[in-house]
Motif scaffolding. Sequence first.
Motif, mmCIF file in Angstrom:
data_model
loop_
_atom_site.group_PDB
_atom_site.id
_atom_site.type_symbol
_atom_site.label_atom_id
_atom_site.label_comp_id
_atom_site.label_asym_id
_atom_site.label_seq_id
_atom_site.Cartn_x
_atom_site.Cartn_y
_atom_site.Cartn_z
ATOM 1 N N HIS A 161 -5.960 -0.401 -10.445
ATOM 2 C CA HIS A 161 -6.526 0.047 -9.019
ATOM 3 C C HIS A 161 -6.034 -0.764 -7.981
ATOM 4 O O HIS A 161 -5.604 -2.228 -8.275
ATOM 5 C CB HIS A 161 -8.393 -0.305 -9.214
ATOM 6 N N LEU A 162 -6.041 -0.152 -6.920
ATOM 7 C CA LEU A 162 -5.412 -0.952 -5.561
ATOM 8 C C LEU A 162 -6.024 -2.064 -5.201
ATOM 9 O O LEU A 162 -5.353 -3.063 -4.981
ATOM 10 C CB LEU A 162 -5.345 0.168 -4.467
ATOM 11 N N ASP A 163 -7.578 -2.134 -5.447
ATOM 12 C CA ASP A 163 -8.219 -3.534 -5.111
ATOM 13 C C ASP A 163 -7.874 -4.538 -6.132
ATOM 14 O O ASP A 163 -7.844 -5.742 -5.550
ATOM 15 C CB ASP A 163 -9.729 -3.150 -5.333
ATOM 16 N N ALA A 200 0.693 3.870 -3.072
ATOM 17 C CA ALA A 200 0.402 5.304 -2.746
ATOM 18 C C ALA A 200 1.301 6.402 -3.230
ATOM 19 O O ALA A 200 0.984 7.319 -3.650
ATOM 20 C CB ALA A 200 0.276 5.523 -1.157
ATOM 21 N N SER A 229 -4.675 10.409 -5.732
ATOM 22 C CA SER A 229 -5.243 10.081 -4.675
ATOM 23 C C SER A 229 -6.418 9.154 -4.692
ATOM 24 O O SER A 229 -7.495 9.643 -4.061
ATOM 25 C CB SER A 229 -5.286 11.026 -3.575
ATOM 26 N N ASN A 230 -6.490 8.387 -5.774
ATOM 27 C CA ASN A 230 -7.962 7.793 -6.127
ATOM 28 C C ASN A 230 -7.701 6.258 -6.083
ATOM 29 O O ASN A 230 -8.627 5.404 -6.885
ATOM 30 C CB ASN A 230 -8.602 8.408 -7.557
ATOM 31 N N ASN A 231 -6.661 5.765 -5.436
ATOM 32 C CA ASN A 231 -6.515 4.219 -5.557
ATOM 33 C C ASN A 231 -6.225 3.790 -6.807
ATOM 34 O O ASN A 231 -6.506 2.371 -7.222
ATOM 35 C CB ASN A 231 -7.527 3.515 -4.954
ATOM 36 N N THR A 232 -5.759 4.417 -7.921
ATOM 37 C CA THR A 232 -5.163 3.982 -9.178
ATOM 38 C C THR A 232 -3.950 4.446 -9.488
ATOM 39 O O THR A 232 -3.521 5.500 -8.950
ATOM 40 C CB THR A 232 -5.979 4.451 -10.110
ATOM 41 N N ASP A 265 0.180 6.776 -6.726
ATOM 42 C CA ASP A 265 -1.361 7.283 -6.890
ATOM 43 C C ASP A 265 -1.335 8.626 -6.727
ATOM 44 O O ASP A 265 -1.676 9.182 -5.536
ATOM 45 C CB ASP A 265 -2.130 6.561 -5.723
ATOM 46 N N LYS A 296 0.741 -1.312 0.066
ATOM 47 C CA LYS A 296 0.011 -0.089 -0.020
ATOM 48 C C LYS A 296 0.818 1.287 0.022
ATOM 49 O O LYS A 296 0.488 2.320 -0.587
ATOM 50 C CB LYS A 296 -0.865 0.123 1.264
#
Length: 159
Positions: A69-71, A22, A28-31, A25, A18
Amino acid sequence: MMAEGKPDAVAAIHQKIKEAFAAFDYESNNTMDVREVGTIIHALGCFPSQANLQDFITELEEDQTGFIHLDKFLPAATSALLEKKFPPITEDVLLQAFEVLDKEKKGYLESDELKNYLTQEGEPLTQEEMDEMLAGLADKEDHRVYYKDLLSQLTIDCD
C-alpha cells in the motif's frame, strides 16, 4: 520523516515517489504488486543490490499478500532516499555508463542494443522489466534511447 529546513526537497521526493507508484497502481486503489518495488526504486534513481532490495521488500510486505500500500511505501521509500540507504546514481556517472555502451559515440542506444546489455550482464533485468523501461525511455518513433535527454529523469537529487 521531515528533513529540517528542507520541506521543499521532501515534497519533491514525495511527488516523485507518488508518481512512480501511481504508474504501477493498475486498479487505482493505492496498492501495487510487490514485484514492482524494484522497478520503482530504480525509476527513482537508486540502484540497490538484489539482496538490499529484497530486504527492503521484506520490510514492506509484512502481511505476505503480494501487494504493498502507498501508505507503507511512501514513508519507507522517502526514508531510504533521504538516508541514502540506496545510493542514488549521479548524472555524471550515468552519462559515463551510457557513453561506455555507446561505442560509436552516436548519442543514443538502439533499444535492442540496450536490452541486450541489461538482460545479459551484471544483475540482469527480466524481459518484463526491460519492456517497461523501454516503454518509458525509448523514442516512440525510432525506438532509440537518447540518453543525454534522460539523465535528469533517471536521477534524483536528495541533497
